[in-house]
Design an enzyme around this catalytic site. Structure first.
Site, PDB file in Angstrom:
ATOM      1  CD  GLU A   1     121.738   9.817 -53.909  1.00  0.00           C
ATOM      2  OE1 GLU A   1     122.295  10.428 -55.001  1.00  0.00           O
ATOM      3  OE2 GLU A   1     120.543  10.010 -53.533  1.00  0.00           O
TER       4      GLU A   1
ATOM      5  CE  LYS B   1     130.193  -3.558 -48.683  1.00  0.00           C
ATOM      6  NZ  LYS B   1     131.663  -3.129 -48.382  1.00  0.00           N
TER       7      LYS B   1
ATOM      8  CD  GLU C   1     131.511   7.998 -61.806  1.00  0.00           C
ATOM      9  OE1 GLU C   1     131.139   6.804 -61.788  1.00  0.00           O
ATOM     10  OE2 GLU C   1     131.026   9.022 -60.993  1.00  0.00           O
TER      11      GLU C   1
ATOM     12  CB  CYS D   1     129.147  11.007 -57.577  1.00  0.00           C
ATOM     13  SG  CYS D   1     128.505  12.119 -55.905  1.00  0.00           S
TER      14      CYS D   1
HETATM   15  P1  NAD Z   1     131.148   0.635 -56.083  1.00  0.00           P
HETATM   16  O1  NAD Z   1     130.062   0.337 -56.511  1.00  0.00           O
HETATM   17  O2  NAD Z   1     132.380  -0.191 -56.427  1.00  0.00           O
HETATM   18  O3  NAD Z   1     131.078   0.392 -54.454  1.00  0.00           O
HETATM   19  C1  NAD Z   1     130.248   0.959 -53.909  1.00  0.00           C
HETATM   20  C2  NAD Z   1     129.908   0.044 -52.515  1.00  0.00           C
HETATM   21  O4  NAD Z   1     129.215  -0.965 -53.003  1.00  0.00           O
HETATM   22  C3  NAD Z   1     131.101  -0.526 -51.549  1.00  0.00           C
HETATM   23  O5  NAD Z   1     130.675  -0.553 -50.176  1.00  0.00           O
HETATM   24  C4  NAD Z   1     131.321  -1.898 -52.553  1.00  0.00           C
HETATM   25  O6  NAD Z   1     132.058  -2.664 -51.492  1.00  0.00           O
HETATM   26  C5  NAD Z   1     129.792  -2.212 -52.542  1.00  0.00           C
HETATM   27  N1  NAD Z   1     129.720  -3.480 -53.414  1.00  0.00           N
HETATM   28  C6  NAD Z   1     130.568  -3.687 -54.601  1.00  0.00           C
HETATM   29  N2  NAD Z   1     129.956  -4.665 -55.287  1.00  0.00           N
HETATM   30  C7  NAD Z   1     128.909  -5.304 -54.695  1.00  0.00           C
HETATM   31  C8  NAD Z   1     127.892  -6.444 -54.844  1.00  0.00           C
HETATM   32  N3  NAD Z   1     128.109  -7.013 -55.804  1.00  0.00           N
HETATM   33  N4  NAD Z   1     126.957  -6.223 -53.861  1.00  0.00           N
HETATM   34  C9  NAD Z   1     126.839  -5.312 -52.774  1.00  0.00           C
HETATM   35  N5  NAD Z   1     127.549  -4.686 -52.757  1.00  0.00           N
HETATM   36  C10 NAD Z   1     128.742  -4.335 -53.475  1.00  0.00           C
HETATM   37  O7  NAD Z   1     131.648   2.048 -56.183  1.00  0.00           O
HETATM   38  P2  NAD Z   1     133.018   2.782 -55.553  1.00  0.00           P
HETATM   39  O8  NAD Z   1     134.093   2.379 -56.347  1.00  0.00           O
HETATM   40  O9  NAD Z   1     133.063   2.358 -54.148  1.00  0.00           O
HETATM   41  O10 NAD Z   1     132.555   4.286 -55.390  1.00  0.00           O
HETATM   42  C11 NAD Z   1     132.647   5.106 -56.779  1.00  0.00           C
HETATM   43  C12 NAD Z   1     131.311   5.358 -57.350  1.00  0.00           C
HETATM   44  O11 NAD Z   1     130.455   5.846 -56.337  1.00  0.00           O
HETATM   45  C13 NAD Z   1     131.227   6.336 -58.500  1.00  0.00           C
HETATM   46  O12 NAD Z   1     130.501   5.773 -59.438  1.00  0.00           O
HETATM   47  C14 NAD Z   1     130.450   7.419 -57.992  1.00  0.00           C
HETATM   48  O13 NAD Z   1     130.071   8.148 -58.638  1.00  0.00           O
HETATM   49  C15 NAD Z   1     129.611   6.840 -57.047  1.00  0.00           C
HETATM   50  N6  NAD Z   1     129.070   8.048 -56.173  1.00  0.00           N
HETATM   51  C16 NAD Z   1     127.975   8.404 -56.072  1.00  0.00           C
HETATM   52  C17 NAD Z   1     127.361   9.492 -55.216  1.00  0.00           C
HETATM   53  C18 NAD Z   1     126.124   9.959 -55.410  1.00  0.00           C
HETATM   54  O14 NAD Z   1     125.770  10.576 -54.290  1.00  0.00           O
HETATM   55  N7  NAD Z   1     125.478   9.940 -56.608  1.00  0.00           N
HETATM   56  C19 NAD Z   1     128.439   9.859 -54.114  1.00  0.00           C
HETATM   57  C20 NAD Z   1     129.736   9.264 -54.095  1.00  0.00           C
HETATM   58  C21 NAD Z   1     130.107   8.303 -54.990  1.00  0.00           C
END
Ligand code: NAD
Length: 499
Positions: free
Chosen positions: A268, A192, A402, A303
């Site tokens: 992650e 997804k 963040e 991230c």
């Molecule tokens: P997010 O948590 O909003 O969304 C991530 C994914 O989760 C998306 O596909 C979203 O649709 C899904 N999602 C959101 N709510 C959900 C729910 N209730 N149930 C199931 N799925 C759900 O994060 P984002 O804004 O897309 O990404 C940014 C974040 O990702 C930042 O915090 C960043 O640090 C982190 N990130 C971490 C790494 C790593 O390797 N540690 C790498 C890239 C990004």
């Protein structure tokens, strides 16, 4: 920059490129059963690229049923590692041969510079898939040293159906960090992508099929976190959730697993990484340039961004002046222009979030030394100037949370002990860096920093061979390297009595 890249009219291509819009389930592109769609908006100029299928609970169910059937009948899971390797190597080759199309989709979808999509994102995704393909027929299992009366075999098996939920900052790279090891190990995957960046994930599903991946082994469900991601993470027939995204959503994944089938959950999540520069830094110019790219590369939507610059007091002005000089030359530009190095933020919401943090920094008494505002409003897109805060203290929001945008918080410290204390004083523990000439101090500080990745005299050094992931609320498990196979395999002991 190659002249070929310079000669491509990316705007003309953007007008013609086919926008992938459907989910990919059981080997075919399909609409959501409900017919629901959402508008995929380009942050380059705010225009609607297309209406993309918005998957709901019933679509998730269809995809999981397909993935489960494919896993159970062994069409992929029971193929030899060498056979899986062949298919995945072809998949990687197809990603490479479609690099221009995929790079364009990535840039239109998330606003990153086309040069970065073409030079970094797409090649890294292909290399990741190829690396796990290459690795999988070189891994051996174990025999335990139990003595002559028994044969105890420790073997790894694919875990089953993997739900991969990924974010938007490096859409294809984040997806490939899951797909590479999960598929190589023999699992079926339901992917997804983020609702902010569905395009490349949808497009590569067809390339995987063309490469020979059997129907049902890879399904792609565009849609929102709730309902699509939530239904996937709650599904009783999903064996593992491999998640990359925010810490808030990561915690939800743990709840969903607890509420359903105790599926394995690998997270992650976010970061607020300290980039610590000691007074005996061997090369302040290099440190300044690394500090700037640690926060401004990918518009700061990283991230592992070095979002906190921790400087020893005696070199604060000298270092800060150098970082400021670099930042002031970095103006956001048209992401489709190959000369651009800083693009748009992913959407209006993220831009407002970033601007909100800039306001909060000002209100709490930090000083904006450069940037601090939205720019390129006339384009209709979402752009923020590279921003550097000085006079930040450890209790301010901009030092603790963040931001996920091009905003650097500068703090000072007296000695190594204070640097480590400040460095560790956040809920995250993804990355950290130390710049010093003193090898002993470097090792001591690296050991004391609670982070999954510590860089010494560099920042964001990167290779597929090394694990990526965090301590504390930055997550669990590791992407990349052979360690990633641990997430997608179950360990089995088979004890044979020889007595
Ligand atoms: P997010 O948590 O909003 O969304 C991530 C994914 O989760 C998306 O596909 C979203 O649709 C899904 N999602 C959101 N709510 C959900 C729910 N209730 N149930 C199931 N799925 C759900 O994060 P984002 O804004 O897309 O990404 C940014 C974040 O990702 C930042 O915090 C960043 O640090 C982190 N990130 C971490 C790494 C790593 O390797 N540690 C790498 C890239 C990004």
């Amino acid at each position: 920059m190659s002249s070929k890249l310079l000669n491509i009219d990316w705007h003309a291509r953007a007008r013609d490129v086919a926008i992938p819009r459907q989910a990919f389930i059981d080997g075919s592109y399909v609409d959501a059963l409900s017919g629901a769609t959402f508008d995929c908006i380009s942050p380059v100029d705010g225009r609607v690229l297309g209406a993309v299928a918005s998957c709901q609970v019933e679509d998730v169910d269809r995809a999981v049923v397909s993935a489960r059937k494919a896993f159970d009948d062994g069409r992929w899971s029971q193929q030899s590692p060498a056979a899986r390797k062949k298919v995945l190597m072809r998949f990687a080759d197809l990603i490479r041969s479609h690099a221009e199309e995929l790079a364009l989709l990535e840039t239109l979808d998330v606003g990153k510079p086309i040069t970065h999509s073409l030079r970094v994102d797409i090649p890294a995704a292909a290399r990741c898939i190829a690396w796990y393909a290459e690795a999988v027929d070189k891994l051996y299992d174990e025999i335990a040293p139990t003595g002559p009366g028994a044969l105890a075999m420790i073997t790894r098996e694919p875990i089953g159906v993997v739900g991969a939920i990924v974010p938007w900052n490096f859409p294809l790279i984040m997806a490939s960090w899951k797909l590479g090891p999960a598929l190589a190990a023999g699992n079926s995957v339901v992917l997804k992508p983020s609702e902010k960046s569905p395009l490349t994930a949808i497009r590569v599903a067809a390339l995987a099929l063309e490469a020979g991946l059997p129907d049902g082994v890879l399904n792609v469900l565009p849609g929102f976190g709730d309902p699509a991601g939530k239904a996937l993470a709650l599904h009783a027939d999903v064996d593992c959730i491999a998640f990359t995204g925010s810490t808030v959503t990561g915690k939800r994944m743990l709840e969903y697993a607890g509420q359903s089938n105790m599926k394995r959950v690998w997270l992650e999540c976010g970061g607020k990484s300290p980039n610590i520069v000691m007074a005996d830094c061997p090369d302040l110019d290099r440190a300044a340039s690394a500090a700037a790219s640690a926060i401004f590369f990918n518009q700061g939507e990283m991230c592992s961004a070095g979002s906190r610059l921790l400087v020893q007091e005696s070199i604060r002005d000298e270092l800060l002046d150098k970082v400021l000089a670099i930042a002031r030359k970095l103006e956001p530009g048209d992401p489709l222009d190959p000369a651009t190095t800083l693009g748009a933020l992913v959407d209006d919401l993220q831009m407002r979030r970033v601007l909100g943090y800039i306001d909060s920094g000002r209100l709490e008494g930090a000083v904006v030394r450069t940037g601090g505002a939205q720019t390129r409003q006339e384009t209709g897109g979402f752009y923020v100037q590279p921003t550097i805060f000085d006079r930040v203290s450890g209790n301010m929001k901009i030092a603790r949370e963040e931001i996920f945008g091009p905003v650097l918080a500068t703090l000072t410290f007296k000695d190594a002990a204070e640097a480590v204390r400040l460095g560790n004083d956040v809920i995250y523990g993804l990355a950290a860096a130390v710049w010093t000439r003193d090898i002993t101090a470097a090792h001591r500080m690296a050991r004391s920093l609670r982070a999954g990745m510590v860089y010494v005299n560099c920042y964001d050094a990167d290779d597929i061979t090394v694990p990526f992931g965090g301590f504390k609320q930055s997550g669990s498990g590791r992407d990349k390297s052979l360690h990633a196979f641990d997430k997608y395999t179950e360990l089995k002991t088979t004890w044979v009595d020889l007595s």
